[in-house]
Scaffold this motif. Structure first.
Motif, short mmCIF file in Angstrom:
data_model
loop_
_atom_site.label_atom_id
_atom_site.label_comp_id
_atom_site.label_asym_id
_atom_site.label_seq_id
_atom_site.Cartn_x
_atom_site.Cartn_y
_atom_site.Cartn_z
N ALA A 13 0.84 -1.21 0.00
CA ALA A 13 0.00 0.00 0.00
C ALA A 13 0.86 1.25 0.00
CB ALA A 13 -0.94 0.00 1.20
N SER A 14 1.89 1.28 0.83
CA SER A 14 2.78 2.44 0.87
C SER A 14 3.55 2.59 -0.44
CB SER A 14 3.76 2.32 2.03
OG SER A 14 3.08 2.39 3.26
N LEU A 15 3.97 1.47 -0.99
CA LEU A 15 4.67 1.48 -2.27
C LEU A 15 3.81 2.16 -3.34
CD1 LEU A 15 6.98 0.41 -4.18
CD2 LEU A 15 5.60 -1.65 -4.41
N GLU A 16 2.57 1.74 -3.44
CA GLU A 16 1.67 2.29 -4.46
C GLU A 16 1.29 3.74 -4.16
OE1 GLU A 16 1.09 0.79 -7.26
OE2 GLU A 16 2.15 -1.01 -6.60
N ASN A 17 0.98 4.05 -2.91
CA ASN A 17 0.53 5.40 -2.57
C ASN A 17 1.64 6.44 -2.70
OD1 ASN A 17 -2.08 4.53 -2.11
ND2 ASN A 17 -1.74 4.22 0.07
N VAL A 18 2.84 6.12 -2.24
CA VAL A 18 3.96 7.07 -2.38
C VAL A 18 4.31 7.26 -3.85
CG1 VAL A 18 6.41 7.45 -1.89
CG2 VAL A 18 4.88 6.66 -0.07
N THR A 19 4.31 6.18 -4.62
CA THR A 19 4.59 6.28 -6.05
C THR A 19 3.55 7.15 -6.74
OG1 THR A 19 5.65 4.10 -6.11
CG2 THR A 19 4.82 4.96 -8.20
N ARG A 20 2.29 6.92 -6.46
CA ARG A 20 1.21 7.69 -7.07
C ARG A 20 1.32 9.18 -6.71
NH1 ARG A 20 -3.62 5.13 -5.05
NH2 ARG A 20 -2.27 3.54 -5.61
N TYR A 21 1.61 9.46 -5.44
CA TYR A 21 1.75 10.84 -4.99
C TYR A 21 2.91 11.54 -5.72
CZ TYR A 21 2.85 14.88 -2.19
OH TYR A 21 3.14 16.16 -1.80
N SER A 34 4.78 15.13 -10.81
CA SER A 34 5.70 15.07 -11.96
C SER A 34 7.10 14.59 -11.60
CB SER A 34 5.77 16.42 -12.68
OG SER A 34 4.49 16.77 -13.15
N TYR A 35 7.23 13.80 -10.55
CA TYR A 35 8.51 13.16 -10.23
C TYR A 35 8.54 11.81 -10.92
CZ TYR A 35 9.67 16.53 -6.57
OH TYR A 35 9.98 17.68 -5.88
N LYS A 36 9.75 11.34 -11.23
CA LYS A 36 9.95 9.99 -11.74
C LYS A 36 10.30 9.12 -10.54
CE LYS A 36 11.33 11.47 -16.25
NZ LYS A 36 12.42 11.95 -17.04
N VAL A 37 9.77 7.91 -10.52
CA VAL A 37 10.01 7.01 -9.39
C VAL A 37 10.62 5.71 -9.91
CG1 VAL A 37 8.97 5.76 -7.47
CG2 VAL A 37 8.04 7.98 -8.15
N GLU A 38 11.80 5.40 -9.40
CA GLU A 38 12.45 4.13 -9.70
C GLU A 38 12.37 3.26 -8.46
OE1 GLU A 38 16.91 2.38 -10.66
OE2 GLU A 38 16.50 4.50 -10.99
N ARG A 39 11.92 2.03 -8.63
CA ARG A 39 11.75 1.11 -7.50
C ARG A 39 12.90 0.11 -7.48
NH1 ARG A 39 5.44 -0.74 -8.08
NH2 ARG A 39 4.53 1.34 -8.06
N LYS A 40 13.47 -0.09 -6.29
CA LYS A 40 14.51 -1.10 -6.10
C LYS A 40 14.11 -1.96 -4.92
CE LYS A 40 18.40 1.43 -7.95
NZ LYS A 40 19.79 1.84 -7.72
N ASN A 41 14.06 -3.27 -5.12
CA ASN A 41 13.73 -4.19 -4.03
C ASN A 41 14.97 -4.43 -3.20
OD1 ASN A 41 12.89 -6.34 -2.41
ND2 ASN A 41 11.47 -7.03 -3.97
N GLU A 42 14.86 -4.23 -1.88
CA GLU A 42 15.99 -4.40 -0.97
C GLU A 42 15.57 -5.21 0.24
OE1 GLU A 42 17.57 -0.59 0.11
OE2 GLU A 42 18.29 -0.19 -1.90
N ASP A 43 15.84 -6.50 0.22
CA ASP A 43 15.60 -7.37 1.38
C ASP A 43 14.22 -7.22 2.00
OD1 ASP A 43 18.21 -8.41 1.18
OD2 ASP A 43 19.01 -6.73 2.34
N GLY A 44 13.18 -7.40 1.22
CA GLY A 44 11.83 -7.35 1.73
C GLY A 44 11.24 -5.95 1.84
#
Length: 68
Positions: A37-45, A50-60
Motif C-alpha cells: 500500500a505504501s509502495l503504491e501510494n507514495v509512487t502515485r503521490y 511530476s517526479y519519476k520514481v524508480e523502484r529497487k527491491n531491498e531485502d523485503g
C-alpha cells in the motif's frame, strides 16, 4: 540525497513524510517502504507531482528513488 525511512508505518504516514521531505528537497528523495500500500501510494503521490520514481527491491522492502 535525503532518505525517508517509513518502514513499519502504514498509510497515510509514508505519503505525509514524503510530502514534507520533497518540500525541503525539491530535486528528490529516497523513500524506504515495506508494504504494498505504501509502495503504491507514495509512487502515485510523487508521480502526480511530476517526479519519476524508480523502484529497487531491498531485502523485503523497497527503495523508491524519487527524482525530477
Amino acid at each position: 540525497m535525503v532518505t525517508v525511512d517509513t518502514r513499519g508505518l502504514s498509510c497515510p504516514e509514508p505519503v505525509i513524510m514524503t510530502k514534507k521531505a520533497l518540500a525541503a528537497n525539491k530535486d528528490g528523495v529516497d523513500v524506504l517502504v515495506d508494504n504494498r500500500a505504501s509502495l503504491e501510494n507514495v509512487t502515485r503521490y510523487a508521480e502526480a507531482l511530476s517526479y519519476k520514481v524508480e523502484r529497487k527491491n531491498e531485502d523485503g522492502a523497497w527503495r523508491l528513488l524519487v527524482r525530477k
